[in-house]
Design a protein around this motif. Structure first.
Motif, PDB file in Angstrom:
ATOM      1  N   VAL A   1      -4.868   3.304   0.655  1.00  0.00           N
ATOM      2  CA  VAL A   1      -5.494   2.111   0.932  1.00  0.00           C
ATOM      3  C   VAL A   1      -7.014   2.240  -0.070  1.00  0.00           C
ATOM      4  CG1 VAL A   1      -7.091   3.289   2.637  1.00  0.00           C
ATOM      5  CG2 VAL A   1      -6.876   0.843   2.573  1.00  0.00           C
ATOM      6  N   ASN A   2      -7.228   3.447  -0.738  1.00  0.00           N
ATOM      7  CA  ASN A   2      -8.320   3.353  -1.452  1.00  0.00           C
ATOM      8  C   ASN A   2      -7.815   3.417  -3.097  1.00  0.00           C
ATOM      9  OD1 ASN A   2     -10.226   3.665   0.157  1.00  0.00           O
ATOM     10  ND2 ASN A   2      -9.889   6.093   0.512  1.00  0.00           N
ATOM     11  N   PHE A   3      -6.618   3.128  -3.197  1.00  0.00           N
ATOM     12  CA  PHE A   3      -6.099   3.175  -4.599  1.00  0.00           C
ATOM     13  C   PHE A   3      -5.555   1.872  -4.914  1.00  0.00           C
ATOM     14  CE2 PHE A   3      -2.634   3.665  -7.946  1.00  0.00           C
ATOM     15  CZ  PHE A   3      -3.343   4.494  -8.916  1.00  0.00           C
ATOM     16  N   GLU A   4      -5.801   1.225  -5.950  1.00  0.00           N
ATOM     17  CA  GLU A   4      -5.217  -0.135  -6.253  1.00  0.00           C
ATOM     18  C   GLU A   4      -5.099  -0.139  -8.042  1.00  0.00           C
ATOM     19  OE1 GLU A   4      -5.429  -4.946  -6.022  1.00  0.00           O
ATOM     20  OE2 GLU A   4      -7.032  -3.637  -5.209  1.00  0.00           O
ATOM     21  N   MET A   5      -4.043  -0.460  -8.605  1.00  0.00           N
ATOM     22  CA  MET A   5      -3.447  -0.655  -9.756  1.00  0.00           C
ATOM     23  C   MET A   5      -3.312  -2.055 -10.063  1.00  0.00           C
ATOM     24  SD  MET A   5      -0.899   1.174 -12.456  1.00  0.00           S
ATOM     25  CE  MET A   5      -1.639   2.511 -12.620  1.00  0.00           C
ATOM     26  N   ARG A   6      -3.656  -2.586 -11.306  1.00  0.00           N
ATOM     27  CA  ARG A   6      -3.465  -4.002 -11.573  1.00  0.00           C
ATOM     28  C   ARG A   6      -2.910  -3.916 -13.016  1.00  0.00           C
ATOM     29  NH1 ARG A   6      -8.186  -7.848  -8.714  1.00  0.00           N
ATOM     30  NH2 ARG A   6      -7.757  -7.097  -6.808  1.00  0.00           N
ATOM     31  N   ILE A   7      -2.050  -5.213 -13.428  1.00  0.00           N
ATOM     32  CA  ILE A   7      -1.551  -5.116 -14.819  1.00  0.00           C
ATOM     33  C   ILE A   7      -1.839  -6.351 -15.268  1.00  0.00           C
ATOM     34  CG2 ILE A   7       0.441  -5.477 -16.168  1.00  0.00           C
ATOM     35  CD1 ILE A   7       0.355  -2.860 -14.629  1.00  0.00           C
ATOM     36  N   TYR A   8      -2.472  -6.294 -16.567  1.00  0.00           N
ATOM     37  CA  TYR A   8      -3.087  -7.151 -17.433  1.00  0.00           C
ATOM     38  C   TYR A   8      -2.086  -8.131 -18.086  1.00  0.00           C
ATOM     39  CZ  TYR A   8      -6.246  -9.987 -20.374  1.00  0.00           C
ATOM     40  OH  TYR A   8      -7.045 -10.900 -20.991  1.00  0.00           O
ATOM     41  N   ASN A   9      -2.120  -9.240 -18.319  1.00  0.00           N
ATOM     42  CA  ASN A   9      -1.165 -10.207 -18.988  1.00  0.00           C
ATOM     43  C   ASN A   9       0.230  -9.984 -18.764  1.00  0.00           C
ATOM     44  OD1 ASN A   9      -0.397 -12.212 -20.626  1.00  0.00           O
ATOM     45  ND2 ASN A   9      -1.286 -11.113 -22.567  1.00  0.00           N
ATOM     46  N   PRO A  10       0.974  -9.919 -17.668  1.00  0.00           N
ATOM     47  CA  PRO A  10       2.325  -9.425 -17.372  1.00  0.00           C
ATOM     48  C   PRO A  10       3.102 -10.771 -17.934  1.00  0.00           C
ATOM     49  CG  PRO A  10       1.185 -10.214 -15.478  1.00  0.00           C
ATOM     50  CD  PRO A  10       0.198 -10.040 -16.378  1.00  0.00           C
ATOM     51  N   LEU A  11       3.722 -10.625 -19.081  1.00  0.00           N
ATOM     52  CA  LEU A  11       4.781 -11.761 -19.545  1.00  0.00           C
ATOM     53  C   LEU A  11       5.790 -11.870 -18.608  1.00  0.00           C
ATOM     54  CD1 LEU A  11       4.608 -10.527 -23.309  1.00  0.00           C
ATOM     55  CD2 LEU A  11       3.683 -12.736 -22.393  1.00  0.00           C
ATOM     56  N   LEU A  12       6.325 -13.053 -18.721  1.00  0.00           N
ATOM     57  CA  LEU A  12       7.444 -13.413 -17.526  1.00  0.00           C
ATOM     58  C   LEU A  12       7.193 -12.871 -16.012  1.00  0.00           C
ATOM     59  CD1 LEU A  12      10.308 -12.254 -20.235  1.00  0.00           C
ATOM     60  CD2 LEU A  12       9.209 -14.537 -19.963  1.00  0.00           C
ATOM     61  N   GLY A  13       6.072 -12.733 -15.800  1.00  0.00           N
ATOM     62  CA  GLY A  13       5.741 -12.483 -14.539  1.00  0.00           C
ATOM     63  C   GLY A  13       6.253 -11.098 -14.146  1.00  0.00           C
TER      64      GLY A  13
END
Length: 625
Positions: A153-165
């Motif tokens: 719950v304390n960790f989150e990763m996000r992706i920048y500019n994901p082509l084709l979703g």
């Protein structure tokens, strides 16, 4: 017609495979990840059971000593890869409230996994951890991303500019993305930050991969980071927040490949191959807990006053965005203000038109500043196409811009590198296993020139050399103006940084810091570590004609086929009267230097031929290089 039908069918199949999840599917995948996240925290102490670190303490002290009109900072140049990794580990273990990581490359090799382990350990202690990675350089395995989506719950990763979703795209999908969305494909997040508790941070050239910390047995980057502690960290955190919430940023579960994996089988266990060289990992881990060792590193930090953080906004990637980006504008402004000397270090010497115009104007001054450039040789670079463009314009660099260019050698003798850390002195089977593991994986994560990573003829493989050994190439991006202003950042001073990548830099106007940074760059330019570029000896006959035809050929966007180039490489030869290398315009330069050819150390073959081909035909690639 049959061929057209096949192409349309292929495009449809690729598009179908790359389609984003429906909102309902994305919500369902998000629920699956959310329900699996552990809420257990290993520590109930207010400090999250953090390990004290002198590096974090510097940030606390700097904030306490600062006033709104009198900021106080500490700045530490991290030249050695092992120091850069040690600093990161110590800071992560010292975190009490928050950790933010923004990076271009995050690999699943020993260095990447070690840092990822530390981030998850911090989350389990009760620290809020956020990790933002560019899509084309995110972790290699979709299973890893799916596991991280539901890790804690304390960790989150996000992706920048994901082509084709998607989090990942394969080669056919890459071709589709290039055909439909070329500009967006090239728009990458090149910023790099590590922030701890809002008091201290690291920025610079390094990503999370073995080759940035002297851990690769074949090729490593001679790079530079800057640790900074004090009030400017709040500006760095604000920049991170803008990207974290940007319209091109996506949570992991809503990406097609990650979300479908979650919907099919739930959150998988986090894959973690055994460390290839576990002894090396254990050593650096022990060192990060050694208070005396970390304290000695922190003691090298310089006290400085005001520190500026220049960062592009995510809006740089909006359709219709116009104007000069903040990072480019800030760097050009600093260069324009130079009076005596500019020290510029970039791995890829390909200048944008606006930068070229600026350097021409500087040379037209009555008393122009001296411009010294540290960059890669063909033997050292990881991007030979980019070098070809630099090679094409050497006459312009030397004559029109007044550059004094020093090209980094692949086997430097006195650079801040640690050959022992590469593992090449370990037992041969461990080294061979690491080399085989690297070769067995797909290669795209390993290069920062994202839009050309998938080149069919391996355009970014290193050129073959006459001798073997662990090779090093420059990756630092730094600038010193008049030894009073020092800059460390992510911008390569190139068209890609101007137009496609988002970039950032730390600017410190302090003589002691600027001189320390200048000394670091000058060390990379020393004869033991670099060749000097200068005009080759004039032909015995028709020297003026040779020069004129070469200049005309150079100006052509294609068909630059004139065989004689204006400049070549020189090696310093010490001796009587040559105790120090004279500058290229000094009358004794040739008496103290020997010409060693255009491509010293390179075994002439296909790569050298391709370098000349791209010199002739590749000028059109400059905007994306």
């Amino acid at each position: 017609m049959k061929m057209l039908a096949r192409l349309l069918a292929l495009a449809w199949a690729l598009a179908a495979g790359g389609c984003a999840l429906t909102p309902e599917q994305g919500a369902a995948a998000t629920r699956v990840a959310g329900q699996a996240r552990s809420v257990l925290v290993d520590c109930v102490r207010e400090d999250a059971c953090a390990t004290p670190s002198a590096l974090r303490a510097l940030g606390v002290d700097a904030l306490a000593a600062s006033a709104p009109d009198a900021p106080r900072h500490h700045a530490l140049i991290l030249d050695y890869g092992q120091d850069a990794l040690l600093a990161r580990l110590s800071m992560l273990r010292s975190a009490q409230r928050s950790v933010d990581v923004q990076t271009y490359i995050f690999d699943e090799d020993d260095a990447g996994h070690m840092v990822l382990d530390e981030l998850l350990a911090a989350a389990r202690r009760g620290v809020k951890v956020r990790v933002l990675v560019d899509q084309l350089s995110a972790l290699r395995e979709v299973e890893t991303l799916a596991a991280l989506a539901g890790a804690h719950v304390n960790f989150e990763m996000r992706i920048y500019n994901p082509l084709l979703g998607r989090a990942h795209i394969n080669y056919p999908q890459y071709v589709l993305a290039a055909a439909c969305c070329w500009r967006r494909l090239n728009q990458r997040m090149h910023n790099k930050l590590l922030l701890v508790d809002g008091v201290a941070g690291i920025t610079g050239g390094r990503n999370y991969q073995n080759s940035y910390y002297d851990w690769d047995p074949e090729y490593n980057f001679r790079d530079r980071d800057l640790y900074v502690a004090g009030p400017v960290v709040a500006e760095m955190a604000a920049s991170f927040d803008l990207y974290w919430d940007a319209r091109l940023t996506r949570r992991l579960p809503v990406l097609a490949d990650v979300g479908r994996l979650l919907l099919r089988g739930g959150v998988p266990a986090l894959p973690h191959e055994p460390f290839v060289l576990p002894g090396r990992v254990e050593r650096i881990s022990r060192d990060a807990d050694d208070a005396m060792l970390v304290g000695a590193l922190a003691a090298q930090a310089l006290p400085v006053g005001e520190v500026d953080f220049i960062s592009d906004l995510p809006e740089k990637h909006r359709a219709g965005h116009e104007g000069v980006a903040p990072s480019t504008r800030g760097l050009l402004g600093l260069i324009e203000g130079a009076q005596e000397e500019i020290l510029l270090q970039t791995p890829y010497l390909v200048l944008s038109p606006v930068a070229q115009d600026l350097f021409r104007e500087l040379q037209e001054r009555e008393d122009p500043p001296r411009v010294l450039v540290s960059t890669n040789s063909l033997a050292a670079t990881d991007a030979f196409i980019t070098y070809a463009l630099s090679y094409k314009y050497k006459r312009r660099h030397l004559r029109e811009f007044g550059f004094e260019i020093h090209e980094f050698k692949p086997f430097p003798q006195d650079a801040p590198i640690d050959v022992e850390a590469t593992g090449t002195v370990e037992p041969g089977d461990a080294v061979a296993a690491q080399a085989d593991a690297g070769r067995s994986r797909s290669r795209p994560l390993e290069r920062e020139y994202s839009a050309l990573r998938w080149s069919g003829f391996s355009a970014h493989e290193r050129v073959p050399l006459h001798r073997g050994g662990v090779r090093f190439g420059l990756h630092g991006k730094s600038l010193v103006v008049d030894e009073r202003i020092g800059v460390v950042g992510t911008h390569n001073f190139d068209p890609r940084g101007d137009n496609y990548n988002t970039e950032s830099a730390v600017v410190i106007e302090d003589a002691a810091f600027a001189q320390a940074l200048a000394a670091s760059i000058r060390r990379d330019m020393a004869p033991a570590n670099a060749w000097t570029i200068a005009r080759r000896d004039r032909p015995v006959v028709f020297s003026g004609l040779d020069y004129s035809l070469g200049k005309v050929s150079e100006s052509l966007p294609v068909f630059d086929l004139w065989p004689t180039r204006y400049a070549t490489s020189y090696e310093f030869r010490p001796g009587p009267g040559c105790t120090e290398p004279p500058p290229i315009h000094h009358p004794h330069f040739r008496a103290c230097h020997d010409p060693v050819g255009d491509f010293p150390e390179v075994r002439m073959g296909l790569r050298s031929l391709l370098t000349r081909i791209f010199t002739a035909f590749g000028a059109g690639l400059a905007p994306i290089l």
